[in-house]
Scaffold this motif. Structure first.
Motif, PDB file in Angstrom:
ATOM      1  N   LEU A 888      -7.293 -29.401   5.632  1.00 53.65           N
ATOM      2  CA  LEU A 888      -6.923 -29.098   4.364  1.00 53.65           C
ATOM      3  C   LEU A 888      -5.744 -28.073   4.167  1.00 53.65           C
ATOM      4  O   LEU A 888      -5.478 -27.120   5.255  1.00 53.65           O
ATOM      5  CB  LEU A 888      -8.104 -28.139   3.746  1.00 53.65           C
ATOM      6  N   LEU A 889      -4.776 -28.021   3.514  1.00 53.91           N
ATOM      7  CA  LEU A 889      -3.473 -27.572   3.466  1.00 53.91           C
ATOM      8  C   LEU A 889      -3.479 -26.742   1.878  1.00 53.91           C
ATOM      9  O   LEU A 889      -3.544 -27.199   1.012  1.00 53.91           O
ATOM     10  CB  LEU A 889      -2.326 -28.543   3.618  1.00 53.91           C
ATOM     11  N   TYR A 890      -3.177 -25.486   2.219  1.00 51.49           N
ATOM     12  CA  TYR A 890      -2.824 -24.768   0.983  1.00 51.49           C
ATOM     13  C   TYR A 890      -1.569 -23.878   1.193  1.00 51.49           C
ATOM     14  O   TYR A 890      -1.538 -23.008   1.946  1.00 51.49           O
ATOM     15  CB  TYR A 890      -4.022 -23.427   0.769  1.00 51.49           C
ATOM     16  N   ARG A 891      -0.588 -24.155   0.419  1.00 56.01           N
ATOM     17  CA  ARG A 891       0.767 -23.875   0.352  1.00 56.01           C
ATOM     18  C   ARG A 891       0.731 -22.558  -0.201  1.00 56.01           C
ATOM     19  O   ARG A 891       0.315 -22.139  -1.335  1.00 56.01           O
ATOM     20  CB  ARG A 891       1.691 -24.771  -0.196  1.00 56.01           C
ATOM     21  N   ASP A 892       1.973 -21.594   0.428  1.00 53.33           N
ATOM     22  CA  ASP A 892       2.414 -20.505  -0.299  1.00 53.33           C
ATOM     23  C   ASP A 892       1.272 -19.421  -0.520  1.00 53.33           C
ATOM     24  O   ASP A 892       0.986 -18.982  -1.643  1.00 53.33           O
ATOM     25  CB  ASP A 892       3.211 -20.737  -1.503  1.00 53.33           C
ATOM     26  N   CYS A 893       0.260 -19.162   0.494  1.00 54.50           N
ATOM     27  CA  CYS A 893      -0.610 -18.227   0.123  1.00 54.50           C
ATOM     28  C   CYS A 893      -0.008 -16.905   0.512  1.00 54.50           C
ATOM     29  O   CYS A 893       0.524 -16.622   1.558  1.00 54.50           O
ATOM     30  CB  CYS A 893      -1.918 -18.511   0.978  1.00 54.50           C
ATOM     31  N   ASP A 894      -0.260 -15.771  -0.264  1.00 54.68           N
ATOM     32  CA  ASP A 894       0.353 -14.611  -0.490  1.00 54.68           C
ATOM     33  C   ASP A 894      -0.763 -13.570   0.075  1.00 54.68           C
ATOM     34  O   ASP A 894      -1.936 -13.161  -0.622  1.00 54.68           O
ATOM     35  CB  ASP A 894       0.444 -14.120  -1.747  1.00 54.68           C
ATOM     36  N   PHE A 895      -0.666 -13.070   1.394  1.00 55.63           N
ATOM     37  CA  PHE A 895      -1.459 -12.199   1.787  1.00 55.63           C
ATOM     38  C   PHE A 895      -1.336 -10.828   1.653  1.00 55.63           C
ATOM     39  O   PHE A 895      -1.815  -9.733   2.032  1.00 55.63           O
ATOM     40  CB  PHE A 895      -1.688 -12.357   3.525  1.00 55.63           C
ATOM     41  N   GLY A 896      -0.250 -10.513   0.740  1.00 51.29           N
ATOM     42  CA  GLY A 896       0.398  -9.131   0.450  1.00 51.29           C
ATOM     43  C   GLY A 896       0.781  -8.254   1.691  1.00 51.29           C
ATOM     44  O   GLY A 896       1.198  -8.741   2.668  1.00 51.29           O
ATOM     45  N   PRO A 897       0.253  -7.163   1.624  1.00 50.32           N
ATOM     46  CA  PRO A 897       0.624  -6.077   2.617  1.00 50.32           C
ATOM     47  C   PRO A 897      -0.164  -6.502   3.905  1.00 50.32           C
ATOM     48  O   PRO A 897       0.181  -5.840   4.934  1.00 50.32           O
ATOM     49  CB  PRO A 897       0.320  -4.956   2.094  1.00 50.32           C
ATOM     50  N   GLY A 898      -1.122  -7.133   3.869  1.00 45.64           N
ATOM     51  CA  GLY A 898      -1.802  -7.663   5.106  1.00 45.64           C
ATOM     52  C   GLY A 898      -3.357  -7.604   4.772  1.00 45.64           C
ATOM     53  O   GLY A 898      -4.267  -6.962   4.033  1.00 45.64           O
ATOM     54  N   VAL A 899      -4.147  -8.603   5.624  1.00 47.43           N
ATOM     55  CA  VAL A 899      -5.230  -8.801   5.447  1.00 47.43           C
ATOM     56  C   VAL A 899      -5.806  -8.596   6.859  1.00 47.43           C
ATOM     57  O   VAL A 899      -5.122  -8.767   8.065  1.00 47.43           O
ATOM     58  CB  VAL A 899      -5.894 -10.056   5.182  1.00 47.43           C
ATOM     59  N   THR A 900      -6.976  -8.430   7.386  1.00 47.99           N
ATOM     60  CA  THR A 900      -7.496  -8.386   8.773  1.00 47.99           C
ATOM     61  C   THR A 900      -8.849  -9.054   8.991  1.00 47.99           C
ATOM     62  O   THR A 900      -9.275  -9.169  10.121  1.00 47.99           O
ATOM     63  CB  THR A 900      -7.820  -6.721   9.062  1.00 47.99           C
ATOM     64  N   GLY A 901      -9.001  -9.757   7.838  1.00 49.07           N
ATOM     65  CA  GLY A 901     -10.496 -10.558   8.194  1.00 49.07           C
ATOM     66  C   GLY A 901     -10.481 -11.694   7.142  1.00 49.07           C
ATOM     67  O   GLY A 901      -9.850 -11.792   6.049  1.00 49.07           O
ATOM     68  N   VAL A 902     -11.104 -12.753   7.513  1.00 55.39           N
ATOM     69  CA  VAL A 902     -11.428 -13.882   6.674  1.00 55.39           C
ATOM     70  C   VAL A 902     -12.963 -14.464   6.749  1.00 55.39           C
ATOM     71  O   VAL A 902     -13.647 -14.132   7.739  1.00 55.39           O
ATOM     72  CB  VAL A 902     -10.760 -15.177   7.568  1.00 55.39           C
TER      73      VAL A 902
END
Length: 970
Positions: A888-902
């Protein structure tokens, strides 16, 4: 003293709004009475003076199944007219006949199950004849016109109440009640929903019928889109009628629910209001509803919602106001609305407008003094389909040409193979004479004798004798054949198992007139396809075995049967004349040959059976080759329910028309003669080869590059194609963008020598799209009539929303700013004028995944996955196909100033979810420690993931996991 007259109950008061009247009537009905209304055959409520009511009357191209009626061209032929005004008039005629027929027979219903708005995505679909087009806007335009005609123009009362079929993404007969269409959100919104949405929003639709299939793993009869989408498009109460037997399928074939009470409750809550199941027997549906109520699966309010929508339709049809109903017809006045001269003329006009001239090197129109040979298996046929009414009038191509050119200048060869079937004993199959003669099969007006049916048992069965009867054998492809006696009657098998020459045409839900010749030893076995059993010769006549299939075919000489008295007969096929020999004789003596080829609507491509190829059956290919070899001036006329791949480059002229109803032959003759200039246009792409087709069950028109919208190959004939006996020039294109609209205008001039129609088509194309968009997309069209030398200026006003696409990143429509090409011309590939406009819109924005996460189904691209149901009631998830691996491909995902977990929300027995950014390595792998209890029992898995800014997100799926959602933290 006279007793006072009881007051009129409010539901009988025509001065009150329908909503208040429905409220009053609902308050008077008991729960048992309301429950009874939920079946297709709702009972009368005598204490309130309410009549019985039946949902459903087939009226696809005329009133069907109720006896003689005006028969118009098949729906795909109606679509080929590209003429909304004409189609509206056809709808009016059909609804007037429905009213007139009901006045004489109360079995005729006014809730009509028509039109079919399923898109003709795949030309091998067996029910291609029922749809209008592969394009959602053209489909909606034609469907809207037809429903407006069916509804009538009175502001309050409807002449008939149309129900659209079949909701949703239904385009295959193969495994139609168990297969699931995987439909991504863009395809759902831009393609499959669009035809329904625009027709419903036009305001002349009473409801819809769900399809047999599943969409994204969920049966359409429990589709959340019924309430969430369909009923959001209008303020009217829309009636949802189930397809026949589909409520039981939820348990019996689909195994989606464990009990019928659960299934019935789920369908009712999802929005189904009328259950078409078990024929006229309502007891089982009623028992299931009562069981669901007793188990707490339903409330009375759920039942009330469905009954209210049913009653809303009944009030609109004037049932409760007969004295105010402007459409009311009595038995005495019924003739004024049935089989009128106007309806006959309209059937002819529609058949003429449906003819598409695909190729013409100058052989058409036919020269006035030409000697014409008419050949082919459909040359003297006027075929009906499953949804046709009974013909009152008929004309075949041969009859039309006889009438137009004179019998002395028209010769004929059907091209059937003439055969005798010789038994092992040396005798031949013999058709005994009967009191019926060929002339008795039709009355003076061509009406079919209802007694001459396949189930007739008063005629003598076939027997054998020393000379036998010469039979006409036609191979319709796939090894399926018909056998016809010299008097025109088809061999058929009745319920008693005997073969008789008793059918005027192949037909019926199970066709009893088709057979297969299977090689066996030095001869053939004859298998009846309707029963699957072999034919044997008994002392009292020829019949099929009492049980079967009776024998495996092979080259071995031995034959084993179900009993020693029912051994399948091994026949020798004795050919007395080949069809191509007869064609060669008449073709060689003519100036021009018209080969009429195509399909029988009940054989190899019909409801319950998809086609397997675009090619003509071999028998018809042989006839076409024989005609061409004998006479190069050969015109191929295809009369069919769907496209074919033919060798058009070697033919001087090719035409196509759908089966054209009662006026088919006259219309075709008038076009061939030049009395009418053809102006039908193809409503779907004609592909050159089977290799151009996607898989039948691949519903992703974007990813699969399907239909004219995305197909990148070279079609045999493109969408919108059709030639004329005139020529037209386009000029003076002008465009303007203002007030939320794009205005387009240009002139069209008839530069030919005859009055003719032109179908003007306007397409658009996004020139710099950020996502895959159509190569070109129909926005508007208009059919106009111009005499020689005349010019018309056409103007189109297009809302900016017509240029929008479904933005999966934000789950809504979005108009992308930038340049758009406007393309005007005579087909999707024949562009005469073009201009570019620049539209303001909403720029693309990254996906706010840090705040909202990702719905798994909102991918930009995928491979190796399919969409399934997140729960039985709502939502979607994604899983690998057949437990394999997918991406699966999701383009242009904005993680903002940062994430540390999924985190991932998954269900299933085993598998992994792999997370990567852009084209980089896998950064996180998530897998459940143990299987979840069931496919709808989701768990949330977490892992560390460091990311900031905007990236493409790639997810790998392995195993049987269902991925519903991806979230981020930190």
């Amino acid at each position: 003293m006279t007793a006072p007259t009881p007051p009129t109950p409010p539901f009988r008061d025509p001065r009150l709004p329908f909503a208040k009247r429905v409220d009053d009537l609902m308050s008077r009905l008991t729960l048992d009475e309301k429950t009874g209304f939920l079946h297709q055959f709702g009972p009368a409520v005598e204490r309130l003076g309410i009549a019985a009511f039946r949902t459903g009357q087939e009226a696809l191209h005329g009133v069907a199944w109720m006896g003689p009626a005006t028969v118009f061209p098949q729906a795909v032929g109606i679509g080929a007219t590209w003429n909304e005004d004409l189609v509206r008039r056809v709808g009016e005629a059909v609804s007037r006949e429905a009213r007139a027929m009901r006045a004489r027979d109360d079995r005729v219903g006014l809730n009509v199950w028509s039109p079919t708005v399923n898109l003709l995505r795949h030309p091998l679909w067996g029910r291609n004849e029922e749809g209008y087009s592969e394009d959602p806007r053209l489909t909606s335009a034609i469907a809207t016109a037809y429903t407006r005609g069916l509804r009538g123009e009175h502001p309050t009362y409807w002449r008939t109440a149309p129900v659209l079929k079949h909701w949703l993404a239904h385009n295959n007969e193969t495994d139609r009640d168990t297969s699931s269409a995987s439909v991504r959100p863009r395809v759902l919104n831009e393609y499959d929903l669009r035809a329904f949405r625009e027709t419903v929003q036009a305001g002349a639709v009473a409801g819809v019928m769900p399809a047999y299939n599943l969409v994204n793993g969920r049966p359409n009869h429990v589709s959340p889109y019924l309430n969430r989408q369909l009923r959001a498009w209008t303020e009217d109460d829309l009636l949802v009628c189930s397809d026949a037997g589909a409520p039981s399928n939820l348990v019996d074939s689909e195994h989606y629910f464990d009990t019928h009470e659960e299934a019935t409750a789920a369908a009712l809550r999802a929005g189904v209001d009328s259950f078409t199941d078990h024929g006229t027997d309502s007891s089982r549906i009623v028992a299931r509803v009562r069981g669901a109520l007793d188990q707490g699966l339903l409330t009375e309010a759920d039942v009330d919602a469905a009954v209210r929508r049913q009653l809303s339709v009944r009030f609109r049809l004037g049932e409760f106001d007969p004295e105010h109903d402007p459409h009311a017809v009595t038995a005495e006045t019924a003739a004024a609305g049935f089989d009128t001269p106007e309806h006959r003329a309209l059937a002819l006009e529609t058949a003429e407008q449906a003819v598409v001239l695909l190729k013409n090197d100058g052989v058409l129109p036919l020269a006035p003094g030409a000697r014409v040979a008419v050949v082919g298996l459909l040359a003297d046929e006027c075929k009906l389909d499953w949804y046709s009414g009974t013909l009152i009038h008929r004309s075949t191509p041969l009859e039309g040409l006889y009438e137009r050119f004179g019998a002395e200048r028209v010769s004929f060869a059907e091209g059937v193979d003439r055969v005798r079937l010789k038994t092992a004993a040396g005798t031949f199959l013999h058709v005994l004479p009967s009191d019926d003669s060929p002339g008795d099969a039709r009355g003076t007006e061509g009406a079919l004798d209802p007694a001459l049916l396949a189930g007739r048992t008063d005629l003598p069965p076939l027997t054998t004798d020393a000379t036998g009867t010469e039979l006409a054998l036609v191979d319709w492809g796939e090894g399926v054949l018909t056998l016809r006696a010299p008097d025109g009657r088809y061999l058929s098998v009745a319920e008693d198992g005997y073969l008789r020459a008793s059918a005027d045409q192949p037909g019926g839900w199970v066709v009893q007139e088709t057979f297969r010749l299977e090689p066996h030893g030095n001869g053939h076995l004859l298998r009846h396809t309707g029963t699957g059993r072999h034919v044997h010769v008994a002392a009292d006549g020829v019949k099929v075995a009492a049980s079967g299939p009776s024998v495996e075919t092979s080259s071995a000489p031995s034959v084993e049967a179900t009993s020693e008295h029912e051994a399948p007969e091994v026949f020798e096929l004795v050919v007395t004349e080949r069809g191509e020999d007869a064609v060669t004789r008449v073709a060689a003596e003519a100036d021009v040959v018209v080969v009429v080829a195509g399909n029988d609507p009940h054989i190899n491509g019909r409801e319950t059976e998809d086609r397997t190829t675009l090619r003509l059956p071999d028998h018809q290919e042989r006839l076409l080759r024989a005609a061409r070899a004998a006479n190069p001036s050969t015109v191929l006329t295809l009369v069919s329910a769907y496209p074919y791949a033919v060798d058009a480059e070697v033919l001087p002229a090719v035409l196509w028309t759908a089966h054209g109803g009662q006026a088919a032959g006259t219309a075709l003759a008038r076009v061939l003669a030049g009395d009418v200039s053809p102006a039908g246009r193809l409503p779907q792409t004609w592909y050159a080869d089977d290799a151009d087709l996607p898989d039948l069950l691949d519903y992703d028109v974007i990813g699969g590059r399907q239909t004219y919208l995305y197909f990148e190959g070279t079609p045999l004939f493109p969408f919108g194609h059709g030639l004329s006996y005139a020529s037209f020039s386009y000029a003076d294109l002008a465009t303007r963008v203002a007030g939320g609209e794009v205005s387009v205008s240009f002139t069209v001039t008839n530069t030919g020598a005859v009055t003719a129609d032109e179908v003007v088509q306007l397409y658009a194309r996004a020139e710099a799209p950020s996502v895959p968009r159509p190569r070109r997309e129909l926005l508007a069209h208009r059919r106009i009539t111009l005499p020689p030398g005349a010019t018309a200026r056409l103007a189109f006003e297009l809302p900016l929303s017509a240029f929008a696409f479904w933005d999966v990143a934000h789950d809504r429509w979005r108009l992308e700013p930038g340049p758009y090409a406007l393309l005007a011309g005579a087909s999707s590939e024949d562009v005469r004028l073009s201009a570019t406009v620049t539209l303001d819109g909403e720029p693309a924005a990254p996906r706010p995944v840090r705040e909202r996460g990702l719905a798994a189904v909102d991918f930009d691209d995928q491979s190796g996955t399919e969409i399934v149901d997140r729960t039985r009631a709502t939502g979607d998830a994604v899983t690998p196909v057949a437990g394999g691996a997918g991406q699966l491909l999701y383009r242009d995902c904005d993680f903002g100033p940062g994430v540390t977990g999924v985190t991932v929300t998954v269900a299933g027995s085993e598998g992994t979810v792999e997370i990567a950014l852009d084209g980089g390595p896998v950064l996180a792998v998530l897998s459940p420690d143990a299987p979840t209890p069931g496919p709808y029992d989701y768990v949330e898995l977490g892992a560390a993931l460091t990311a900031e800014g905007v990236h493409d997100l790639r997810i790998g799926l392995r195993g049987s996991l269902r991925l519903a959602h991806v979230g981020f933290s930190g």
